[in-house]
Design an enzyme around this catalytic site. Structure first.
Site, short mmCIF file in Angstrom:
data_model
loop_
_atom_site.label_atom_id
_atom_site.label_comp_id
_atom_site.label_asym_id
_atom_site.label_seq_id
_atom_site.Cartn_x
_atom_site.Cartn_y
_atom_site.Cartn_z
CG ASP A 232 -2.15 0.95 0.95
OD1 ASP A 232 -2.08 1.76 0.00
OD2 ASP A 232 -3.14 0.88 1.70
C1 BGC Z 1 -4.98 3.34 -0.06
C2 BGC Z 1 -5.03 2.35 -1.22
C3 BGC Z 1 -4.82 3.08 -2.52
C4 BGC Z 1 -3.49 3.83 -2.46
C5 BGC Z 1 -3.17 4.60 -3.72
C6 BGC Z 1 -3.73 4.19 -0.10
O1 BGC Z 1 -3.79 5.22 0.85
O2 BGC Z 1 -5.05 2.65 1.17
O3 BGC Z 1 -6.26 1.68 -1.22
O4 BGC Z 1 -4.85 2.18 -3.60
O5 BGC Z 1 -3.53 4.75 -1.37
O6 BGC Z 1 -4.01 5.69 -3.85
#
Ligand code: BGC
Length: 814
Positions: A232
């Site tokens: 993530d």
């Molecule tokens: C989120 C993810 C997301 C990523 C990119 C993170 O803060 O938890 O679900 O895909 O950001 O935007």
């Protein structure tokens, strides 16, 4: 169509790997910017591009300049109980991704609805692992049918937002396997996803980007996952522990724990190069699958037939709406007059906040949808209640652009702005602008009010601001980060009012928000994020409610749309309660008292308390319904279509009744003390009654369940449409152990299928019963084991509305 094993790519993957030196390999495992991996021309590899997800494809720009289709929210998709429809949604998303040059969609979210307080509840499917796995499987198959990869996320147990970067979720082996891992396992087994995203949080002491056991042993070892594993965003923290814990790619870049840091760790003898090779293989296999590796033909060479985004968004929306109560009010009788009430009826909330946000090129509000569908002169509208008194990014009536200047005050570039938000992430700057040259940004343009009165203006974000409206300077100062603020304050933080100006309807004024950049207040990612926020004149709340009640009294039917706001349901924080914000409950009560024929439409991604629910004629849950939500609402209210949804999650009457209400860690730990008993499993054990049970939802016809027959594969259920219009029924199979020998829930969902039938006709639902429905995770042996005994198989309309029963004897595992 979907590639099953990836083994056909091994020769191409090995050949490419053999040509890369250590520096090239480690570079490939690190984001080069916010959304992409570097190209390696020496092996014919183009840059792999990723994008959120899950209801559209935002692309590499966080702005409305690059619109995307916006489908209904994930809770809505799950409420369709239709994996085939989820698959079509996935195909549409792949079509959007290809159009935008995106290879991997950062979706679906298959964490569970453990507590209704979870901030991203709207972005996950269900409280039930089987339903979550079935919808997620359809979605992944659909995206991959279109030649685009997915990252099933967030592996695992990212079920709430409080302290999400650090929380250590303590979960026993049985609930971990039977609940939280189960959807991931089902999707890996049935859809062979090309990617997975590991979560921010820890599980039982190890952070998920470093979880050797769950990633290397369970996901790859036991389940045979052969896709790539991406962190993530900003979740990877330690070079050695991440690569040894099976993390393939660290995002975003350019500053990551991989790249140069990983090459140095190998050279220092701290990390074995074979671990780097294993990760590179996974990325090259992904590249081959999506057609980014020259010479290795992609999995999909002929794309599915093109889909119409508007039509599919409308279909998913109406199929997802859950009619939880109907005392004969719906569908609306033709020819009557309608009073449409509520702020969200005009300014619809079609999607949830945070990284799930996309920018559709249009949205159809309930007011738009009903205006188009009803004869002119039969519809009136009143606001009734404002769900929020907070300022929000400037939108209606504003014409804005962002002007970029260098240190000498010379304009170096400009960009159009569809609203008052500047969210430039990574290299996503207006043409000609670089971070080296950029010194200040000014949001500037005009505002033409749609109402006369005192308009409030303000800022969101950190650093220096000068705010000017109609020639008056409302603020000139520096906003510092508060003690408890999140580094993503500019995204999720509170908007701050800086002053009010009296303005006249229809008379334009000039507005400007100047934001000089400085290092101290820089965003946590390379980028610029701040907002120019506004709130229109607020009228006396009692007066607004009285006006709405008056409109309701004068009409045959009152339709009240109530909603949550972005400050209630979003990524980055959990909910404090389940109440509708503002005076919306008072509005419903006043309208229901004025007109017995009151229909309430609940525009929310997650459960809300509805204290008035037994005093209104109908309650329809419309979730966050996507860009065509208002058109779908008109279809359903007027009876052109029936509402097709069933609850994917139990709706409690009050927060206090919900089984899990604690989402805040103590000393960094959050204990899942309820074990197996979340959602309906917990309601059953406690013997309490929710507002509406899991699986509940009404259509516009009636059904009789005529026969339930068990077959070696599962069950066949014959149902008859006993009403006067065609309909669709979701037949649900629950399994209940008769003589239980181990601690288990009283019953659980084991299968479901939908059938359609005309008036008087019957239809048969064939529902497989998976072996897993009779197994538990045996903590002693570390294996799945069948529990022998007698089980009741229940053919049901919802968890609590069982129509037919049969018994089945199961043998134990040898
Ligand atoms: C989120 C993810 C997301 C990523 C990119 C993170 O803060 O938890 O679900 O895909 O950001 O935007």
């Amino acid at each position: 169509m979907t590639d099953a094993t990836g083994s056909r790519y091994e020769p191409a993957v090995e050949a490419a790997l053999g040509k890369l030196d250590l520096d090239a390999k480690t570079r490939l495992l690190a984001g080069q910017d916010m959304w992409t991996l570097p190209a390696l021309p020496e092996i014919g590899l183009t840059s792999l591009v990723m994008s959120d997800g899950p209801i559209g494809v935002r692309g590499v720009r966080w702005t409305a300049d690059d619109p995307s289709v916006a489908l209904p929210s994930p809770t809505a998709l799950a409420a369709t109980w239709d994996p085939a429809l989820a698959r079509r949604a996935g195909r549409l998303l792949a079509q959007e991704a290809r159009r935008k040059g995106v290879h991997v969609l950062l979706a679906p979210t298959v964490n569970l609805h453990r507590s209704p307080l979870g901030g991203r509840h709207f972005e996950a499917y269900s409280e039930d692992p089987y339903l979550t796995g079935a919808i997620g499987t359809g979605y992944v198959l659909g995206v991959q049918d279109g030649g685009v990869g997915t990252t099933v996320k967030h592996f695992v147990a990212n079920d709430a937002e409080t302290d999400r970067f650090t929380v250590n979720n303590k979960i026993d082996a049985r609930p971990l396997r039977e609940l939280y891992l189960a959807p991931f396992e089902a999707i890996v087994t049935n859809a062979r996803p090309w990617g997975i995203m590991t979560a921010y949080n820890q599980v039982n002491g190890a952070t998920m980007t470093e979880h050797h056991h769950l990633v290397n042993e369970v996901l790859r070892g036991e389940w045979g996952f052969d896709g790539f594993n991406v962190s993530d965003w900003m979740a990877a923290r330690d070079t050695k522990r991440a690569i040894e814990g099976g993390l393939d790619v660290a995002m975003p870049g350019p500053r990551t724990v991989y790249g140069e840091a990983l090459a140095a760790a190998v050279r220092a003898g701290e990390v074995d190069e074979t671990a780097v090779d294993a990760a590179v293989r996974n990325v090259l296999r992904l590249a081959a699958r999506v057609g980014a590796l020259e010479g290795a033909g992609p999995v999909v060479t002929a794309y599915p037939a093109p889909l119409d985004g508007d039509a599919l968004a409308r279909e998913v929306a109406r199929r997802s709406f859950v009619l939880v109560r109907n005392e004969g009010a719906l569908p609306l009788a033709p020819g009557g007059t309608v009073a449409l009430l509520g702020a969200a009826a005009r300014d619809a909330r079609v999607l949830g906040g945070g990284s799930a946000q996309v920018f559709p090129d249009h949205t159809v509000s309930p007011l738009d949808g009903l205006t188009a569908a009803l004869p002119s002169g039969t519809l009136t509208y009143a606001i009734g209640a404002e769900p929020s008194d907070e300022l929000a990014p400037a939108r209606q009536g504003f014409e804005l652009r962002a002007v970029c200047r260098d240190a000498g005050g010379t304009v170096i570039g400009a960009g159009s702005l569809p609203n008052g938000q500047v969210q430039w992430i990574g290299d996503d700057l207006p043409e000609g602008v670089t971070y080296e040259k950029l010194h200040s940004i000014e949001i500037t343009g005009t505002f033409t009010p749609r109402e006369s009165g005192e308009h409030a203006f303000g800022t969101r974000g950190l650093g220096a601001f000068t705010l000017t409206v109609a020639g008056r300077t409302l603020y000139d100062g520096v906003q510092e980060m508060g003690d408890e603020a999140d580094p993503f304050e500019a995204f999720f933080g509170a908007p701050l009012e800086r002053g009010k100006v009296a303005l006249t309807e229809g008379v334009p004024v000039e507005v400007s928000l100047l934001h000089p950049l400085d290092q101290e207040h820089a965003a946590p990612l390379p980028g610029v994020m701040f907002s120019f926020v506004h709130l229109g004149p607020r009228r006396d709340p009692d007066e607004l409610i009285a006006e709405a009640a008056e409109a309701a009294r004068a009409a045959d039917t009152a339709v009240v749309v109530v909603a949550t706001t972005e400050r209630v349901e979003s990524e980055g924080f959990d909910r404090a309660d389940l109440k509708l914000p503002g005076r919306q409950d008072d509005l419903v009560r006043a309208v229901a008292a004025a007109n017995p024929n009151t229909v309430v439409v609940v525009n929310a991604g997650s459960p809300v308390e509805m204290p008035w629910r037994d005093d209104v004629a109908a309650v329809l849950l419309s979730w966050f319904p996507g860009q065509e939500g208002g058109a779908a609402l008109a279809d359903v209210l007027l009876g052109a279509e029936e509402p097709g949804g069933r609850l994917p999650t139990t709706w409690p009457a009050t927060l206090a009744d919900a089984p899990v209400t604690e989402v805040t860690p103590t000393d960094g730990e959050l204990h899942y003390t309820e074990g197996l008993f979340t959602g309906y499993r917990a309601w059953d054990r406690a013997g309490t009654t929710p507002a509406y049970p899991f699986g509940h939802g009404l259509g516009y016809t009636t059904w009789e369940y005529e026969a339930l027959e068990l077959t070696p594969e599962g069950a066949t259920v014959r149902v008859r449409n006993t009403g006067s219009r065609p309909g669709r029924e979701t037949v649900q199979l629950y399994v209940a152990p008769v003589d239980d020998r181990v601690e288990r829930p009283a019953r659980w969902l084991a299968g479901f299928a939908s059938v359609e039938a005309g008036p008087g006709e019957s239809a048969e639902a064939e529902i497989p019963l998976p072996k897993r429905a009779f197994e538990i995770w045996d903590e002693a042996t570390g294996a799945w084991t069948a529990i022998p005994g007698t089980y009741e198989i229940r053919a049901s309309r919802s968890l609590t509305d069982t129509r037919l029963r049969a018994t089945l004897t199961v043998e134990g595992t040898d």
